[in-house]
Write a protein that holds these residues in place. Structure first.
Motif, mmCIF file in Angstrom:
data_model
loop_
_atom_site.group_PDB
_atom_site.id
_atom_site.type_symbol
_atom_site.label_atom_id
_atom_site.label_comp_id
_atom_site.label_asym_id
_atom_site.label_seq_id
_atom_site.Cartn_x
_atom_site.Cartn_y
_atom_site.Cartn_z
ATOM 1 N N SER A 47 0.663 4.150 -2.857
ATOM 2 C CA SER A 47 0.494 5.640 -2.532
ATOM 3 C C SER A 47 1.450 6.602 -2.933
ATOM 4 O O SER A 47 1.219 7.421 -3.446
ATOM 5 C CB SER A 47 0.057 5.521 -1.103
ATOM 6 O OG SER A 47 0.191 6.739 -0.444
ATOM 7 N N GLU A 48 2.637 6.261 -2.804
ATOM 8 C CA GLU A 48 3.660 7.130 -3.040
ATOM 9 C C GLU A 48 3.967 7.194 -4.614
ATOM 10 O O GLU A 48 4.420 8.336 -5.066
ATOM 11 C CB GLU A 48 5.337 6.692 -2.542
ATOM 12 C CG GLU A 48 5.369 6.638 -0.883
ATOM 13 C CD GLU A 48 5.206 8.322 -0.490
ATOM 14 O OE1 GLU A 48 5.863 8.901 -1.109
ATOM 15 O OE2 GLU A 48 4.456 8.588 0.309
ATOM 16 N N PRO A 73 0.727 -1.266 0.104
ATOM 17 C CA PRO A 73 -0.042 0.161 0.142
ATOM 18 C C PRO A 73 0.922 1.362 -0.031
ATOM 19 O O PRO A 73 0.665 2.468 -0.701
ATOM 20 C CB PRO A 73 -0.842 -0.264 1.219
ATOM 21 C CG PRO A 73 -0.845 -1.360 1.489
ATOM 22 C CD PRO A 73 0.414 -2.256 0.961
ATOM 23 N N HIS A 74 1.881 1.278 0.636
ATOM 24 C CA HIS A 74 2.716 2.440 0.905
ATOM 25 C C HIS A 74 3.397 3.064 -0.286
ATOM 26 O O HIS A 74 3.716 3.992 -0.974
ATOM 27 C CB HIS A 74 3.795 2.429 1.997
ATOM 28 C CG HIS A 74 4.833 1.591 1.682
ATOM 29 N ND1 HIS A 74 4.950 0.265 1.687
ATOM 30 C CD2 HIS A 74 6.049 2.106 1.536
ATOM 31 C CE1 HIS A 74 6.120 -0.062 1.402
ATOM 32 N NE2 HIS A 74 6.910 0.827 0.932
ATOM 33 N N GLU A 103 1.514 7.178 -6.706
ATOM 34 C CA GLU A 103 0.296 7.984 -7.073
ATOM 35 C C GLU A 103 0.669 9.029 -6.918
ATOM 36 O O GLU A 103 0.312 9.978 -7.748
ATOM 37 C CB GLU A 103 -1.023 7.346 -6.228
ATOM 38 C CG GLU A 103 -1.489 6.113 -6.836
ATOM 39 C CD GLU A 103 -2.746 5.698 -6.062
ATOM 40 O OE1 GLU A 103 -3.078 6.362 -4.968
ATOM 41 O OE2 GLU A 103 -3.201 4.665 -6.507
ATOM 42 N N LYS A 104 1.445 9.687 -5.694
ATOM 43 C CA LYS A 104 1.490 11.086 -5.793
ATOM 44 C C LYS A 104 2.507 11.480 -6.840
ATOM 45 O O LYS A 104 2.721 12.609 -7.103
ATOM 46 C CB LYS A 104 2.491 11.162 -4.391
ATOM 47 C CG LYS A 104 1.547 10.812 -3.018
ATOM 48 C CD LYS A 104 2.607 11.050 -1.831
ATOM 49 C CE LYS A 104 1.596 10.841 -0.527
ATOM 50 N NZ LYS A 104 2.493 10.911 0.695
#
Length: 564
Positions: A77-78, A73-74, A80-81
């Motif tokens: 998420s990163e 997940p992390h 996607e940023k």
């Protein structure tokens, strides 16, 4: 996790594809077989520098493609940023290097820069090269390792720290520049007043220069314009056999027969429309000629005005907007000088405020670092114990710099004692090459656990070690591979025996070329490769038996059985 590597036309590699597995992936082979080329290809795909001679002889291009599975997940998420979105849980990093030296980088078919690719790759993979452990000797790197470990606790504070630092240094610079004496102030005031008055007197208007240039161009070619217009009028309306008379005659001819044929009627209508358009044109042309005026006085005025505007441009900017912007800036500078004491007081107050903010954030960051350093060094000590440092002591020494830096006021370095009774000393005065390799391995594994990087690559981490230490390094690799994908190039059979997946890199030659190939080994092939690493040129049955025993013992090693 790194799923696949595809390489083409890179050094000794013609074209190879490797499917990596989870756990511990080991790459072995004779010296010079091309193991480092494989790691080099991965570095290229991650945005590394392209050096001359990397392309295979007579090849027009080389390419490297890495396919990652992304499910943490992390990481998602990163990514996607960065506006990167894995497709079906996968991210493909591609780089093509042309013979000219130009290269193309893509992530999931979208073209990106090499630096952007490096940023994305840093979320997925960590590579430890053959000589990277030497970076431990550079004291400036120690604070980077600590900040990487403590990045969750630090949050956005490091960015705030750098912002405050730059505000502080900018304030210092402004105050240093604001050190004019009275005589200098008066000279600056007089000069600024002259420049502002020069612009004010000219009263330039936005767009005026374009209008002047258009008018100047028109008037400077006035005679040619009038001659061309007059000739056009002669041909279209006034001269013998002009276009208007001839088309009128043609219209009358067609109208005379239009009633006898529909097509002739249509053509007559079209010609009448042309006649009407030509009539309109002739009237507009006559009006244009009548209205066209040329005055030497007007031409001189335009030329003089244009010269003035161009003079201002040469001093204050390429456009009138630049000139007016310069005027505004000079008025602001003049205002400062007219109220110079007040301006200096304001700068001093701003600098005091910036320094106070920098002091506060530096103290906050330093406190977080000191707290994190205690945990960080304890975790590294545990990892070092598992790497045959029997009674190692490790700490981080903090000193306060004599001036602020972008890192605040902390000057940090590792201190270590590798033998009982010895005082702790800086790394560069204690550790040998083999010890540095193990310390870096411990550091990397601790950082990887904290940073949740899924794939670790170690290129010959085993330099300078042997015997029992080599066995403990191998066990540490096995432990790390229980929670990470590890890809390791090694010369040590102790490490190679631990492989979950074992690859052999071989070099073959003929009269025309040399090629490196890589293939996955089956169990018996892996044992034979261990025997080669153990026995050298002559592999006896005893050596083979030793290799089988080593592999068997390695199979029995489980993460919970490895000393942590």
């Amino acid at each position: 996790m790194l799923l696949n590597l595809h390489v083409k036309n890179l050094a000794l590699i013609e074209e190879e594809e490797v499917d990596f597995g989870s756990g511990l992936n080991i790459l072995t082979g004779e010296t010079g077989a091309g193991k480092s080329i494989l790691i080099g290809s991965i570095l290229l795909a991650l945005g590394g520098k392209v050096s001359k001679g990397m392309l295979r002889e007579n090849a027009d291009y080389a390419l490297v493609e890495l396919t990652f599975s992304v499910d943490l997940p992390h990481q998602v998420s990163e990514l996607e940023k960065m506006d990167l979105f894995p497709e079906d849980g996968q991210l493909v990093l591609f780089r093509k290097i042309m013979k000219t030296g130009r290269s193309v980088c893509r992530i999931n078919s979208e073209t990106v820069s090499a630096s952007f690719m490096q940023r994305a790759a840093s979320l997925l993979i960590d590579i430890h090269g053959q000589h990277e452990h030497q970076s431990l000797l550079a004291r400036k790197n120690h604070i980077k390792y600590l900040d990487s470990y403590a990045k969750k606790e630090l949050g956005s504070r490091l960015q705030t720290l750098q912002t405050c630092y730059h505000a502080y240094t900018d304030g210092q610079k402004l105050l240093e520049e604001a050190s004019l004496d009275r005589e200098q102030q008066q000279r600056e005031i007089s000069f600024l007043e002259y420049e502002i008055r020069e612009i004010d007197d000219a009263r330039p208007e936005p767009g005026e220069d374009e209008e002047l240039e258009t008018a100047f161009r028109r008037l400077s070619h006035g005679r040619k314009i009038l001659e061309a217009a007059a000739e056009c009028r002669e041909l279209c309306a006034d001269g013998n056999g002009n276009a208007s008379d001839r088309i009128g005659q043609a219209v009358r001819s067609l109208i005379g027969v239009a009633e006898y044929d529909d097509q002739a009627d249509t053509l007559a209508d079209q010609l009448q429309e042309i006649d009407s358009l030509l009539g309109d044109f002739n009237r507009e042309l006559a009006s244009y000629i009548d209205d066209f005026s040329f005055s030497d006085e007007e031409f001189a005025e335009i030329q003089e005005r244009l010269d003035l505007i161009n003079h201002l441009k040469s001093k204050y900017g390429k456009t009138i907007e630049d000139i007016l912007r310069q005027k505004t800036e000079k008025e602001a500078e003049l205002e400062k000088l007219l109220h110079y004491d007040e301006y200096r007081r304001e700068l001093e107050e701003n600098l005091t405020r910036s320094e106070r903010e920098l002091q506060e954030i530096s103290a906050e960051v330093s406190a977080i670092r000191r707290s994190a350093a205690e945990v960080f060094t304890e975790e590294i000590k545990k990892a070092l114990t598992a790497l045959n440092f029997r009674q190692v002591q490790l700490s981080m020494e903090f000193q306060k710099t004599d001036r602020y830096t972008a890192n605040g006021w902390d000057d940090v370095r590792f201190l270590i004692s590798t033998n009982p009774g010895e005082p702790m000393k800086p790394l560069d005065s204690v550790a040998s090459g083999g010890e540095l390799s193990r310390i870096m391995l411990a550091l990397k594994t601790v950082l990887a656990e904290n940073d949740e990087i899924e794939t670790l690559i170690f290129d010959e981490i085993d330099s300078g070690i042997s015997g029992r230490t080599a066995q403990m390094v191998a066990e540490k690799m096995k432990l790390t591979a229980a929670s990470h994908q590890v890809i390791c190039i090694t010369h040590l059979p102790q490490i190679a025996s631990m492989a979950d997946t074992h690859f052999l890199i071989e070099k073959t030659s003929d009269d025309s070329s040399t090629i490196s190939r890589i293939r996955m080994l089956k169990r018996e092939e892996s044992i034979a490769e261990l025997a080669r690493m153990l026995g050298g040129v002559r592999i006896t049955e005893a050596v083979m038996e030793n290799a089988r025993e080593m592999k068997k013992l390695a199979d029995a090693v489980r993460p919970d059985s490895v000393s942590k």
